[in-house]
Write an enzyme that holds these catalytic residues in place. Structure first.
Site, short mmCIF file in Angstrom:
data_model
loop_
_atom_site.label_atom_id
_atom_site.label_comp_id
_atom_site.label_asym_id
_atom_site.label_seq_id
_atom_site.Cartn_x
_atom_site.Cartn_y
_atom_site.Cartn_z
N HIS A 31 0.78 -1.25 0.00
CA HIS A 31 0.00 0.00 0.00
C HIS A 31 0.82 1.31 0.00
CE1 HIS A 31 0.77 -0.45 4.25
NE2 HIS A 31 -0.23 -1.25 4.49
N ASP A 80 -5.90 -4.09 0.35
CA ASP A 80 -5.84 -3.97 1.81
C ASP A 80 -7.26 -4.04 2.37
OD1 ASP A 80 -4.90 -3.74 4.36
OD2 ASP A 80 -4.15 -1.69 4.17
N HIS A 83 -14.23 -3.58 9.05
CA HIS A 83 -14.69 -3.43 10.43
C HIS A 83 -16.18 -3.13 10.34
CE1 HIS A 83 -10.58 -3.12 11.97
NE2 HIS A 83 -10.33 -2.29 10.97
ZN LIG Z 1 -3.10 -4.54 5.47
#
Ligand SMILES: [Zn+2]
Length: 431
Positions: free
Chosen positions: A228, A296, A300
Site C-alpha cells: 500500500h 488492503d 470493520h
Molecule cells: Zn493490510
C-alpha cells in the site's frame, strides 16, 4: 467447456477451451458447442489481490473466509493473499494451521502470509505452505505487530533462504506528527474531523520507512514488496530501491477531500493523502511505474467505525470493488484494458511466482472473469457481499463481472454462488 466469442484485454476475439481446470486452447475459432457464448463481452484473467484481511480466526464478526471470498468472487478476484494479524496471529505453526483449516471454506484460491513478531516461529512457518512474509511492520516504537530493525533484518535473511518475498508495511512511526494529537478531535463516525489522521501519519513517514526497509534488506537478495504505497515519494523510493510495490484502490480513487463525507470510515493506514499526491499516485499507476493494485481489504463493522478519530479502527473493505473500479477507468478510456490486466493479474502472478495464473493462455489455470464492458452500475453497499456491509466507494460507477471462474469452476454468476473450491496456491506445485 467451451467459451466462444470472447474479447481479451488485448482486443483479440477468441474462443477458449477449458479442460481439467486449465486453459487448453485459445484460438480465433474452435470446434464444438458453446457452453458459454460471450457474445463479444470481455474475458479477463481473474484478479489476484495480494493484500486482504479476511479476519478469521478471531474476528469473524467483521468478515469470514466465506463472506470475504464470496465478496472476492463477485468482484472478479480469483486469488487472495491473507495477512497475519488475526487471533491467533499467523506467526507460528499453530496459528498457520488454524487459519489453513478455516481458509478451506474459501470460494477463491488463496495464499496465507506469515507474520513476524518478537515471538514468531520461523522454523514452524517455513515448514508450512507459506505464501510470503507479510505485512511486516518495521517500526521501532508503535504498531501492534511492529518490529525493530534487527528482527526485520533476521526475517529478511530467513525469508531469502526460503526464496520467500517479504511484504512490508512502510510507515516510520517516529516521523508521525505528534502535535496533531493536541488539536481538538470533534465528532464521531462520518461527523468526525478525520483529516487529523492524515495530518498525523505524514507522507515523510512512508518515504523514510520504504528507504529504511530497503536499506536493512540490503544486498541479501531477498525480494522486498512494499504494501500500500500511498505517496509519489514512497513509490519513487520503492522503485529506486529495486522493490516492487502496490497501490490500493482507496489511495487511487480517494483523497483527504473525501474525508468530509467519510469521516472515520475513511481512516486507514497509511491514511488518505492530499488530492495532488493522489493525482501523482494515479499517474504512476497509469504509466506502469506501480507494479500492481491490491485492496488492503480490512473490514470493520460500522458500529466499530463510528467512533472518534483516535479510537476508530483503521481499515476499509475493497476486495469486491477493485476490478469494477478499474474496469470503469478502462471503459472511460483512462486506462487500457491491458494495463488493468497487468495491474491486477499478470504482474502480481509474476512477482509472487504464480506460474499458472495471471494470463489467458494455454496451460494456465482457467481463472476467468466475464463482463459487459458497456455496463456500469453505481456501487451500492447493499449489493456487496462483505460481512461489514458498507463501502467507502458508494456512489462511484463500477463495471461488475457477470461470471467468475476458478480453475474452470463457476464460483459466481449473476448474483449466485457455486461451490467453495478455493485452495492454497502454494500447496499445488508451489504455484
Ligand atoms: Zn493490510
Amino acid at each position: 467447456m467451451l467459451i466462444t466469442n470472447a474479447v481479451l484485454p488485448d482486443d483479440r476475439e477468441v474462443d477458449v477451451r477449458i479442460e481439467d481446470g486449465r486453459i487448453a486452447a485459445v484460438e480465433p475459432s474452435l470446434d464444438g458447442t458453446a457452453d458459454i457464448d460471450a457474445d463479444g463481452k470481455r474475458l479477463f484473467p481473474g484478479a489476484i489481490d495480494v493484500h486482504v484481511h479476511f479476519r478469521q480466526p478471531g474476528f469473524s464478526h467483521k468478515e469470514t473466509w466465506e463472506t470475504g471470498s464470496k465478496s472476492a468472487a463477485a468482484g472478479g478476484v480469483t486469488t487472495v493473499v491473507d495477512q497475519p494479524n488475526t487471533d491467533p496471529a499467523t506467526t507460528d505453526g499453530e496459528g498457520f494451521d488454524r487459519k489453513a483449516e478455516l481458509a478451506a471454506a474459501s470460494y477463491v484460491d488463496y495464499g496465507i502470509n506469515g507474520g513476524v513478531t518478537a515471538d514468531w516461529s520461523p522454523e514452524e512457518l517455513f515448514e508450512r505452505p507459506l505464501f510470503a512474509l507479510g505485512e511486516v511492520f518495521l517500526a521501532d516504537s508503535t504498531g501492534e505487530m511492529g518490529i525493530d530493525a534487527d528482527l526485520f533484518a533476521d526475517a529478511v535473511e530467513r525469508a531469502g533462504e526460503h526464496d520467500t518475498t517479504v511484504t512490508v508495511h512502510a510507515e516510520d512511526a517516529t516521523l508521525f506528527d505528534e502535535s496533531v494529537k493536541d488539536m481538538p478531535a470533534v465528532g464521531a463516525g462520518t461527523d468526525a474531523n478525520a483529516d487529523l489522521w492524515s495530518a498525523f501519519r505524514t507522507p515523510e513517514a512512508e518515504e523514510a520507512a520504504v528507504e529504511r526497509a530497503i536499506e536493512v534488506a540490503g544486498d541479501t537478495g531477498t525480494d522486498v514488496h512494499i504494501a500500500h504505497t500511498s505517496t509519489p515519494e514512497g513509490i519513487e523510493a520503492a522503485v529506486d530501491g529495486g522493490a516492487t510495490c502496490e497501490v490500493t484502490t482507496h489511495h487511487l480513487f480517494l483523497s483527504r477531500d473525501d474525508l468530509d463525507d467519510l469521516g472515520t470510515h475513511g481512516r486507514m493506514n497509511p491514511p488518505l493523502r492530499d488530492e495532488e499526491r493522489r493525482r501523482d499516485v494515479y499517474e504512476a499507476v497509469a504509466d506502469g511505474t506501480v507494479d500492481m493494485i491490491a485492496t488492503d481489504h480490512a473490514p470493520h463493522t460500522l458500529d466499530e467505525k463510528d467512533a472518534g478519530i483516535w479510537d476508530a479502527p483503521s481499515g476499509v473493505p475493497g476486495v469486491e470493488t477493485m476490478l469494477p473500479l478499474l474496469l470503469e477507468e478502462a471503459r472511460q478510456d483512462r486506462f487500457s484494458y491491458e494495463r488493468v490486466r497487468d495491474l491486477i493479474a499478470t504482474t502480481p502472478a509474476e512477482t509472487f511466482g504464480l506460474a499458472r495464473k495471471g494470463r489467458i493462455k494455454e496451460g494456465y489455470d482457467a481463472d476467468l472473469v466475464l463482463f459487459d464492458p458497456t455496463e456500469a452500475t453505481e456501487i451500492d453497499a447493499e449489493a456487496l457481499h462483505t460481512k461489514c456491509q458498507w463501502t467507502p466507494f458508494a456512489g462511484l460507477p463500477g463495471v461488475f463481472p457477470e461470471l467468475t471462474m476458478v480453475r474452470g469452476e463457476v464460483v459466481y454468476q449473476d448474483g449466485e454462488f457455486g461451490d467453495a473450491v478455493g485452495r492454497n496456491v502454494r500447496e499445488h506445485g508451489g504455484q
